[in-house]
Design an enzyme around this catalytic site. Structure first.
Site, PDB file in Angstrom:
ATOM      1  CG  HIS A  92      -3.849  -6.125  -0.002  1.00 29.00           C
ATOM      2  ND1 HIS A  92      -2.835  -6.891   0.550  1.00 29.00           N
ATOM      3  CD2 HIS A  92      -4.764  -7.024  -0.457  1.00 29.00           C
ATOM      4  CE1 HIS A  92      -3.121  -8.179   0.411  1.00 29.00           C
ATOM      5  NE2 HIS A  92      -4.280  -8.286  -0.194  1.00 29.00           N
ATOM      6  CB  VAL A 102      -0.955  -0.007   1.220  1.00 32.76           C
ATOM      7  CG1 VAL A 102      -1.903  -1.200   1.171  1.00 32.76           C
ATOM      8  CG2 VAL A 102      -0.180   0.001   2.549  1.00 32.76           C
ATOM      9  CB  CYS A 112     -20.108  14.636   1.872  1.00 32.71           C
ATOM     10  SG  CYS A 112     -19.437  13.531   3.136  1.00 32.71           S
ATOM     11  CB  VAL A 170      15.634 -12.721   2.423  1.00 37.24           C
ATOM     12  CG1 VAL A 170      16.165 -11.497   1.699  1.00 37.24           C
ATOM     13  CG2 VAL A 170      14.394 -12.373   3.225  1.00 37.24           C
ATOM     14  CD  GLU A 171      12.500 -15.975   6.390  1.00 35.06           C
ATOM     15  OE1 GLU A 171      11.522 -16.454   6.976  1.00 35.06           O
ATOM     16  OE2 GLU A 171      13.469 -15.422   6.953  1.00 35.06           O
ATOM     17  CB  THR A 208       4.547 -12.087  -0.912  1.00 37.84           C
ATOM     18  OG1 THR A 208       3.381 -12.400  -0.134  1.00 37.84           O
ATOM     19  CG2 THR A 208       4.644 -13.023  -2.087  1.00 37.84           C
TER      20      THR A 208
HETATM   21  C1  BJW Z   1      12.194 -10.173   1.291  1.00 39.27           C
HETATM   22  C2  BJW Z   1      13.094  -9.137   1.611  1.00 39.27           C
HETATM   23  C3  BJW Z   1      13.960  -8.689   0.572  1.00 39.27           C
HETATM   24  C4  BJW Z   1      11.908  -9.574   3.376  1.00 39.27           C
HETATM   25  N1  BJW Z   1      13.892  -9.254  -0.634  1.00 39.27           N
HETATM   26  N2  BJW Z   1      12.170 -10.714   0.087  1.00 39.27           N
HETATM   27  C5  BJW Z   1      -8.436 -18.683   2.018  1.00 39.27           C
HETATM   28  C6  BJW Z   1      -7.901 -19.471   3.009  1.00 39.27           C
HETATM   29  C7  BJW Z   1      -7.772 -18.988   4.313  1.00 39.27           C
HETATM   30  C8  BJW Z   1      -8.152 -17.685   4.639  1.00 39.27           C
HETATM   31  C9  BJW Z   1      -8.667 -16.893   3.647  1.00 39.27           C
HETATM   32  C10 BJW Z   1      -8.817 -17.402   2.364  1.00 39.27           C
HETATM   33  N3  BJW Z   1      -9.326 -16.426   1.580  1.00 39.27           N
HETATM   34  C11 BJW Z   1      -9.497 -15.308   2.346  1.00 39.27           C
HETATM   35  C12 BJW Z   1      -9.126 -15.573   3.611  1.00 39.27           C
HETATM   36  C13 BJW Z   1      -9.132 -14.612   4.756  1.00 39.27           C
HETATM   37  C14 BJW Z   1      -7.988 -13.639   4.723  1.00 39.27           C
HETATM   38  C15 BJW Z   1      -6.655 -14.390   4.781  1.00 39.27           C
HETATM   39  O1  BJW Z   1      -5.953 -14.571   3.823  1.00 39.27           O
HETATM   40  N4  BJW Z   1      -6.256 -14.822   5.955  1.00 39.27           N
HETATM   41  C16 BJW Z   1      -4.963 -15.498   6.111  1.00 39.27           C
HETATM   42  C17 BJW Z   1      -4.195 -14.848   7.249  1.00 39.27           C
HETATM   43  C18 BJW Z   1      -5.153 -16.977   6.216  1.00 39.27           C
HETATM   44  N5  BJW Z   1      -8.032 -12.809   3.536  1.00 39.27           N
HETATM   45  C19 BJW Z   1      -8.808 -11.745   3.457  1.00 39.27           C
HETATM   46  O2  BJW Z   1      -9.543 -11.440   4.380  1.00 39.27           O
HETATM   47  C20 BJW Z   1      -8.782 -10.946   2.172  1.00 39.27           C
HETATM   48  N6  BJW Z   1     -10.121 -10.724   1.744  1.00 39.27           N
HETATM   49  C21 BJW Z   1     -10.824 -11.650   1.063  1.00 39.27           C
HETATM   50  O3  BJW Z   1     -10.332 -12.658   0.635  1.00 39.27           O
HETATM   51  O4  BJW Z   1     -12.164 -11.323   0.908  1.00 39.27           O
HETATM   52  C22 BJW Z   1     -13.086 -12.381   0.642  1.00 39.27           C
HETATM   53  C23 BJW Z   1     -13.179 -13.256   1.882  1.00 39.27           C
HETATM   54  C24 BJW Z   1     -13.331 -12.688   3.134  1.00 39.27           C
HETATM   55  C25 BJW Z   1     -13.366 -13.489   4.292  1.00 39.27           C
HETATM   56  C26 BJW Z   1     -13.215 -14.873   4.195  1.00 39.27           C
HETATM   57  C27 BJW Z   1     -13.046 -15.453   2.921  1.00 39.27           C
HETATM   58  C28 BJW Z   1     -13.030 -14.623   1.774  1.00 39.27           C
HETATM   59  C29 BJW Z   1      -8.189  -9.557   2.431  1.00 39.27           C
HETATM   60  C30 BJW Z   1      -6.774  -9.594   2.841  1.00 39.27           C
HETATM   61  C31 BJW Z   1      -6.279  -8.180   3.159  1.00 39.27           C
HETATM   62  C32 BJW Z   1      -4.874  -8.175   3.713  1.00 39.27           C
HETATM   63  N7  BJW Z   1      -4.562  -6.919   4.248  1.00 39.27           N
HETATM   64  C33 BJW Z   1      -3.238  -6.681   4.817  1.00 39.27           C
HETATM   65  C34 BJW Z   1      -3.230  -5.470   5.782  1.00 39.27           C
HETATM   66  C35 BJW Z   1      -3.832  -4.237   5.269  1.00 39.27           C
HETATM   67  C36 BJW Z   1      -2.856  -3.427   4.451  1.00 39.27           C
HETATM   68  C37 BJW Z   1      -1.975  -2.538   5.328  1.00 39.27           C
HETATM   69  O5  BJW Z   1      -2.397  -2.049   6.369  1.00 39.27           O
HETATM   70  O6  BJW Z   1      -0.829  -2.329   4.920  1.00 39.27           O
HETATM   71  O7  BJW Z   1      -2.281  -6.532   3.748  1.00 39.27           O
HETATM   72  S1  BJW Z   1      -2.599  -8.035   5.749  1.00 39.27           S
HETATM   73  C38 BJW Z   1      -0.920  -7.784   5.312  1.00 39.27           C
HETATM   74  O8  BJW Z   1      -0.485  -9.025   4.719  1.00 39.27           O
HETATM   75  C39 BJW Z   1      -0.920  -6.709   4.192  1.00 39.27           C
HETATM   76  C40 BJW Z   1      -0.056  -7.388   3.141  1.00 39.27           C
HETATM   77  O9  BJW Z   1      -0.343  -6.858   1.863  1.00 39.27           O
HETATM   78  C41 BJW Z   1      -0.394  -8.844   3.291  1.00 39.27           C
HETATM   79  C42 BJW Z   1       0.643  -9.790   2.730  1.00 39.27           C
HETATM   80  O10 BJW Z   1       1.857  -9.678   3.414  1.00 39.27           O
HETATM   81  P1  BJW Z   1       3.232  -9.838   2.632  1.00 39.27           P
HETATM   82  O11 BJW Z   1       3.341  -8.799   1.611  1.00 39.27           O
HETATM   83  O12 BJW Z   1       3.366 -11.233   2.182  1.00 39.27           O
HETATM   84  O13 BJW Z   1       4.296  -9.472   3.791  1.00 39.27           O
HETATM   85  P2  BJW Z   1       4.960 -10.428   4.883  1.00 39.27           P
HETATM   86  O14 BJW Z   1       5.509  -9.557   5.946  1.00 39.27           O
HETATM   87  O15 BJW Z   1       4.041 -11.499   5.313  1.00 39.27           O
HETATM   88  O16 BJW Z   1       6.149 -11.153   4.113  1.00 39.27           O
HETATM   89  C43 BJW Z   1       7.293 -10.433   3.668  1.00 39.27           C
HETATM   90  C44 BJW Z   1       8.166 -11.403   2.890  1.00 39.27           C
HETATM   91  O17 BJW Z   1       9.245 -10.680   2.337  1.00 39.27           O
HETATM   92  C45 BJW Z   1       8.761 -12.514   3.743  1.00 39.27           C
HETATM   93  O18 BJW Z   1       8.568 -13.746   3.062  1.00 39.27           O
HETATM   94  C46 BJW Z   1      10.267 -12.166   3.789  1.00 39.27           C
HETATM   95  O19 BJW Z   1      11.089 -13.328   3.838  1.00 39.27           O
HETATM   96  C47 BJW Z   1      10.445 -11.418   2.499  1.00 39.27           C
HETATM   97  N8  BJW Z   1      11.553 -10.430   2.441  1.00 39.27           N
HETATM   98  N9  BJW Z   1      12.998  -8.803   2.932  1.00 39.27           N
HETATM   99  C48 BJW Z   1      13.065 -10.269  -0.842  1.00 39.27           C
HETATM  100  N10 BJW Z   1      14.933  -7.691   0.810  1.00 39.27           N
HETATM  101 ZN    ZN Z   2     -17.852  12.182   2.014  1.00 36.23          ZN
END
Ligand code: BJW
Ligand code: ZN
Length: 246
Positions: free
Chosen positions: A123, A107, A153, A218-219, A192
């Site tokens: 997101h 984001v 508004c 990285v991992e 991710t």
């Molecule tokens: C490097 C590095 C370097 C470090 N070089 N690499 C199916 C199964 C189970 C659950 C669900 C499902 N479908 C939906 C769900 C529910 C839920 C979900 O997924 N839950 C899980 C926890 C299981 N999903 C949702 O609710 C989504 N909505 C949806 O599907 O709607 C329909 C629905 C609703 C309800 C039920 C079912 C369906 C919405 C998800 C919204 C996520 N929002 C967030 C936070 C808000 C944004 C913000 O404030 O910034 O978004 S959560 C957070 O995680 C953020 C990220 O975008 C997201 C992903 O994280 P990311 O990018 O992977 O970061 P990290 O920290 O996890 O990983 C970093 C990586 O980088 C690591 O691997 C490091 O090793 C690596 N790294 N340095 C290369 N230099």
């Molecule tokens: Zn408004």
């Protein structure tokens, strides 16, 4: 060792270049080298904050001031940093491969800042706020308070224009991604953890259709999919090498 790695990087570049419908997906790790905290892991945001206290609609209903405080703090960090070599390399790759569709879970807006014109921010964007009364979406780079009025508004009912847990993703973005996934023959997944859906399912889908899965991280972590090429290391070091070969 080095020769093996060079061969893998060449293989990744060739797979992307030869793909008809390639897809790129980034996560928080791509911005880590810019100094933006990731979510999971030792240094991750969720170490100090509970996701359910901050990144859900319930949390916002319960305590909007706390949620805004957290987002204002993160906005401050992001405003003070800039895109890194990985963001610039992806922009270069996209210039060379016009057929590449680019999607990010981030984001922070860094892909746009690096000059990538068509990035799908699945997101949302931390520098936008959405009005719960009129539905208007507004760019708001400065801090937003619970008392900040909607520019359209005038009501003070703004929320971050971000997709929280349990919320649906923007329909137009999701449709565009699923259309691509139906034909995608190579996906490049960078920085991710693969723990949040639906993004974590994209590579699963590509793999199921026998497309190529290339991963930079990285991992290795526990992913719900297997990869064809895994490049362990920093995105800011590996992506420029791929960009050069394309
Ligand atoms: C490097 C590095 C370097 C470090 N070089 N690499 C199916 C199964 C189970 C659950 C669900 C499902 N479908 C939906 C769900 C529910 C839920 C979900 O997924 N839950 C899980 C926890 C299981 N999903 C949702 O609710 C989504 N909505 C949806 O599907 O709607 C329909 C629905 C609703 C309800 C039920 C079912 C369906 C919405 C998800 C919204 C996520 N929002 C967030 C936070 C808000 C944004 C913000 O404030 O910034 O978004 S959560 C957070 O995680 C953020 C990220 O975008 C997201 C992903 O994280 P990311 O990018 O992977 O970061 P990290 O920290 O996890 O990983 C970093 C990586 O980088 C690591 O691997 C490091 O090793 C690596 N790294 N340095 C290369 N230099
Ligand atoms: Zn408004």
């Amino acid at each position: 060792m080095q020769a093996e790695r060079t061969a893998l990087i060449q293989k990744a570049a060739a797979a992307l270049k030869n793909a008809r419908y390639p897809l790129f997906l980034s996560g928080a790790g791509i911005s880590a080298e810019s100094g933006i905290p990731t979510f999971r892991g030792e240094e991750g945001l969720w170490k100090n904050f509970r996701a359910e206290d901050l990144a859900t609609p319930e949390a916002f209903r319960r305590d909007p001031a706390l949620v805004w405080e957290w987002y204002n703090w993160r906005k401050g960090i992001i405003r003070s940093k800039e895109p890194n070599a990985a963001h610039h390399a992806i922009r270069l790759i996209a210039e060379k491969l016009p057929q590449l569709m680019c999607v990010t879970q981030n984001v922070d807006g860094f892909h746009t800042l690096a000059g990538l014109p068509d990035i799908l921010e699945m997101h949302g964007n931390i520098f936008r706020a959405r009005c719960l009364v009129c539905g208007g979406v507004h760019e708001m780079r400065d801090a937003v308070e619970v008392t900040t009025p909607c520019p359209a508004c005038g009501e003070a009912r703004l929320r971050p224009d971000i997709v929280w847990f349990g919320e649906s993703l923007p329909k137009n973005i999701l449709h565009a991604i699923y259309d691509r996934l139906r034909v995608c023959d190579a996906i490049l997944v960078v920085g991710t953890s693969g723990s949040v859906y639906p993004a974590a399912g994209f590579a699963v889908e590509v793999r199921r259709r026998e497309g190529y899965v290339i991963e930079i991280n990285v991992e290795e972590g526990h992913k719900p999919y297997a990869h064809d090429i895994y490049l362990r290391g920093k995105a800011g070091e590996i992506l420029p090498q791929i960009a050069e070969l394309i």
